[in-house]
Design a protein around this motif. Structure first.
Motif, short mmCIF file in Angstrom:
data_model
loop_
_atom_site.label_atom_id
_atom_site.label_comp_id
_atom_site.label_asym_id
_atom_site.label_seq_id
_atom_site.Cartn_x
_atom_site.Cartn_y
_atom_site.Cartn_z
N LYS A 48 0.48 -1.10 0.01
CA LYS A 48 0.06 0.31 -0.03
C LYS A 48 1.11 1.16 0.08
O LYS A 48 0.86 2.10 -0.71
N GLN A 49 1.36 1.19 1.09
CA GLN A 49 3.00 2.31 0.44
C GLN A 49 3.36 2.43 -0.68
O GLN A 49 3.75 3.69 -0.77
N LEU A 50 4.10 1.53 -0.95
CA LEU A 50 5.30 1.57 -2.56
C LEU A 50 4.28 1.46 -2.98
O LEU A 50 5.36 1.30 -4.66
N GLY A 51 2.84 0.58 -3.87
CA GLY A 51 2.59 0.25 -5.17
C GLY A 51 3.02 -0.39 -5.84
O GLY A 51 4.08 -1.35 -5.06
N PRO A 52 3.35 -1.38 -6.62
CA PRO A 52 3.64 -2.12 -7.43
C PRO A 52 5.62 -2.36 -7.20
O PRO A 52 5.99 -1.61 -7.33
N VAL A 53 5.75 -3.33 -6.66
CA VAL A 53 7.29 -3.47 -6.36
C VAL A 53 7.52 -5.04 -6.56
O VAL A 53 6.94 -5.78 -6.27
N THR A 54 9.04 -5.24 -7.11
CA THR A 54 9.49 -6.94 -7.07
C THR A 54 9.56 -7.17 -5.70
O THR A 54 9.40 -6.48 -5.42
N ALA A 55 9.47 -8.47 -6.17
CA ALA A 55 10.16 -9.42 -5.09
C ALA A 55 11.41 -8.77 -4.29
O ALA A 55 11.24 -9.10 -2.84
N GLY A 56 12.07 -8.93 -4.49
CA GLY A 56 13.65 -8.03 -4.33
C GLY A 56 13.44 -6.80 -3.38
O GLY A 56 13.79 -6.75 -2.35
N ALA A 57 12.84 -5.83 -4.03
CA ALA A 57 12.45 -4.89 -3.21
C ALA A 57 11.74 -5.09 -2.35
O ALA A 57 11.99 -4.03 -0.92
N ILE A 58 10.69 -6.17 -1.69
CA ILE A 58 9.65 -6.85 -0.95
C ILE A 58 11.03 -7.05 0.06
O ILE A 58 11.05 -6.72 1.83
N GLY A 59 12.02 -7.92 -0.36
CA GLY A 59 12.94 -8.59 0.40
C GLY A 59 13.84 -7.13 1.63
O GLY A 59 14.04 -7.23 2.50
N GLU A 60 14.62 -6.35 0.51
CA GLU A 60 15.40 -5.20 0.61
C GLU A 60 14.53 -4.90 2.24
O GLU A 60 15.11 -4.43 2.94
N ARG A 61 13.01 -4.28 1.84
CA ARG A 61 12.68 -3.68 2.95
C ARG A 61 12.02 -4.22 4.36
O ARG A 61 11.86 -3.82 4.91
N THR A 62 12.10 -5.73 3.75
CA THR A 62 10.87 -6.26 4.93
C THR A 62 12.46 -7.62 6.18
O THR A 62 12.76 -8.03 6.78
N GLY A 63 14.01 -7.50 5.02
CA GLY A 63 14.81 -8.12 5.45
C GLY A 63 14.57 -9.67 5.79
O GLY A 63 15.66 -10.60 6.23
N LEU A 64 13.30 -10.27 4.51
CA LEU A 64 12.90 -11.58 4.50
C LEU A 64 14.43 -12.40 3.57
O LEU A 64 14.92 -11.25 2.05
N THR A 65 14.44 -13.22 3.43
CA THR A 65 15.47 -14.09 1.93
C THR A 65 13.79 -13.97 0.92
O THR A 65 12.93 -13.90 0.70
N THR A 66 14.55 -14.31 -0.03
CA THR A 66 13.92 -14.45 -1.89
C THR A 66 13.63 -15.33 -1.53
O THR A 66 12.56 -15.60 -1.87
#
Length: 157
Positions: A48-66
């Motif tokens: 909701k904050q970022l809009g459509p993003v890559t899975a990599g961007a989600i990983g960067e923002r959450t600290g979760l692995t690929t």
């Protein structure tokens, strides 16, 4: 003028743990409203904050692995909250997009509108200068949490 009492480090750590527990339990409760875990619910918040993003961007923002992000997106997609679509700027990439969901929006409003109103009442007790310090603390603590999440996730692999 009297000096304020020194802060007891053990009491501060205890209060921090109590705060963190309350925060996690609150987000778990909100997630359960949607049939999601706290991490899944927070991923929706991130989209909701970022809009459509890559899975990599989600990983960067959450600290979760690929791998963890892939499984997270799969679960959210199966539940009907997100979809993978070609990146409009680079069709070789795929982005994760939040799907419209009136039920989710209504449930989120039922959880967060009263929460926001209660926080506004709390913040009304502080001066502008105190509010700036609180916001600075929240910002810095968020950075520490993200960095430590990445550290812990990377220890697991």
């Amino acid at each position: 003028m009297t000096q304020p009492e020194p802060i007891d480090p053990a009491a501060a750590v205890g209060l921090g743990r109590e705060f963190a527990t309350a925060l996690v339990v609150f987000h778990e409760a909100v997630g359960r409203l949607l049939g999601l875990s706290a991490v899944e619910r927070k991923c929706i918040d991130l989209l909701k904050q970022l809009g459509p993003v890559t899975a990599g961007a989600i990983g960067e923002r959450t600290g979760l692995t690929t791998g963890a992000v892939t499984r997270l997106i799969d679960r959210l997609g199966k539940a009907g909250y997100v979809e993978r679509v070609p990146d409009p700027d680079d069709r070789r990439k795929v982005v994760v997009r939040l799907l419209p969901n009136e039920r989710m929006d209504a449930l989120m409003a039922s959880a967060f509108i009263p929460f926001g109103e209660d926080l506004a009442k709390v913040m009304a007790n502080y001066t502008e200068a105190e509010t700036r310090v609180i916001l600075d603390w929240v910002h810095r603590t968020t950075e520490v949490l993200v960095a430590n999440t990445r550290r812990i996730e990377h220890q697991q692999h």
